[in-house]
Design a protein around this motif. Structure first.
Motif, short mmCIF file in Angstrom:
data_model
loop_
_atom_site.label_atom_id
_atom_site.label_comp_id
_atom_site.label_asym_id
_atom_site.label_seq_id
_atom_site.Cartn_x
_atom_site.Cartn_y
_atom_site.Cartn_z
N GLY A 15 2.71 27.71 25.59
CA GLY A 15 4.08 27.51 26.38
C GLY A 15 4.12 28.58 27.59
N ALA A 16 3.02 29.30 28.00
CA ALA A 16 3.07 30.19 28.72
C ALA A 16 3.38 29.65 30.33
N HIS A 17 2.66 28.36 30.61
CA HIS A 17 2.95 27.62 31.81
C HIS A 17 3.52 26.53 31.64
N GLU A 18 4.22 26.01 32.84
CA GLU A 18 4.67 24.55 32.55
C GLU A 18 4.87 24.17 33.82
N GLY A 19 5.02 22.82 34.19
CA GLY A 19 5.27 22.06 35.55
C GLY A 19 4.90 20.69 35.63
N ILE A 22 -0.16 16.81 37.89
CA ILE A 22 -0.20 16.24 39.38
C ILE A 22 -1.54 15.49 39.39
N ASP A 23 -2.57 15.84 38.60
CA ASP A 23 -3.94 15.00 38.61
C ASP A 23 -4.66 15.30 37.43
N ILE A 24 -5.41 14.28 36.79
CA ILE A 24 -6.34 14.47 35.76
C ILE A 24 -7.83 14.06 36.25
N ASP A 25 -8.68 14.93 36.03
CA ASP A 25 -9.96 14.60 36.44
C ASP A 25 -10.96 15.18 35.17
N ALA A 26 -11.55 14.17 34.55
CA ALA A 26 -12.62 14.53 33.72
C ALA A 26 -12.24 15.28 32.45
N GLY A 27 -11.16 15.17 32.02
CA GLY A 27 -10.56 15.74 30.92
C GLY A 27 -9.98 17.04 31.24
N VAL A 28 -9.56 17.32 32.51
CA VAL A 28 -8.97 18.59 32.92
C VAL A 28 -7.73 17.99 33.55
N GLY A 29 -6.55 18.57 33.30
CA GLY A 29 -5.33 18.51 33.89
C GLY A 29 -4.80 19.24 34.94
N GLY A 36 4.88 26.67 43.04
CA GLY A 36 3.91 26.13 44.03
C GLY A 36 2.60 26.49 43.41
N VAL A 37 2.19 27.18 42.37
CA VAL A 37 0.85 27.51 42.09
C VAL A 37 0.33 26.32 40.94
N GLU A 38 -0.86 26.00 41.44
CA GLU A 38 -1.57 24.83 40.62
C GLU A 38 -2.42 25.52 39.55
N VAL A 39 -2.39 25.37 38.37
CA VAL A 39 -3.20 25.76 37.51
C VAL A 39 -3.78 24.59 36.54
N GLU A 40 -5.07 24.80 36.12
CA GLU A 40 -5.77 23.70 35.44
C GLU A 40 -5.89 23.82 34.17
N PHE A 41 -5.79 22.93 33.28
CA PHE A 41 -5.88 23.31 31.70
C PHE A 41 -6.86 21.90 31.07
N PRO A 42 -7.78 22.10 30.30
CA PRO A 42 -8.39 21.25 29.41
C PRO A 42 -7.04 20.23 28.98
N LEU A 43 -7.29 18.82 29.05
CA LEU A 43 -6.07 18.14 28.52
C LEU A 43 -5.74 18.21 27.13
N SER A 44 -6.62 18.80 26.35
CA SER A 44 -6.52 19.12 24.97
C SER A 44 -5.45 20.35 24.63
N GLN A 45 -5.10 21.07 25.92
CA GLN A 45 -4.28 22.26 25.91
C GLN A 45 -3.07 21.97 26.52
#
Length: 146
Positions: A15-19, A22-29, A36-45
């Motif tokens: 629950g630390a980040h939300e938004g 905008i894209d999904i690539d090879a298991g990464v969201g 305006g900051v873009e962050v990436e997470f494994p889809l499982s997270q």
């Protein structure tokens, strides 16, 4: 596993980040936050965003909880003359108009009624209190014991 799609409002599991996803690539969201900051997470997270639960705020005008009066408090409450009760109720009810909207004096549980009497009794006109000074003193003393 949660099914997420581009455009979903998501947050990380902590629950630390939300938004917005905008894209999904090879298991990464890839999540675009409101700042305006873009962050990436494994889809499982990631999970669908759930608004935080707001704790209920308790105020003086909040839910009434009656506590059991001890025998001396019951006796004291019973000893308040009807004429004083009417004057106190009128004064108490006059102060309940507005945003707080507290319940009327007649709807108060005994413990809250005793507290209202203790608070409003000294504000009554002296001509009403002159013959009931023992009651005024008893209410003052009961406040010291509470």
């Amino acid at each position: 596993m949660v099914q997420l799609s581009i455009g979903d409002h998501v947050s990380d599991l902590k629950g630390a980040h939300e938004g917005k996803l905008i894209d999904i690539d090879a298991g990464v969201g890839y999540v675009l936050q409101d700042n305006g900051v873009e962050v990436e997470f494994p889809l499982s997270q990631l999970k669908h965003y759930e608004a935080p639960k707001i704790a209920e705020t308790r105020t003086l005008s909040g839910p009434l909880r009656d506590r059991v009066l001890n025998p001396s408090q019951k006796t004291l409450l019973a000893s308040v003359p009807a004429s004083l009760l009417v004057a106190i109720a009128k004064s108490y009810d006059a102060g309940s108009e507005g945003a707080g909207m507290r319940p009327p004096f007649a709807a108060l549980p005994d413990s809250k009624r005793l507290e209202a009497i203790r608070i409003y009794l000294p504000t009554l006109p002296q001509r009403l209190l002159a013959s009931h000074m023992n009651l005024v003193v008893a209410m003052r003393d009961i406040a010291k014991l509470s």
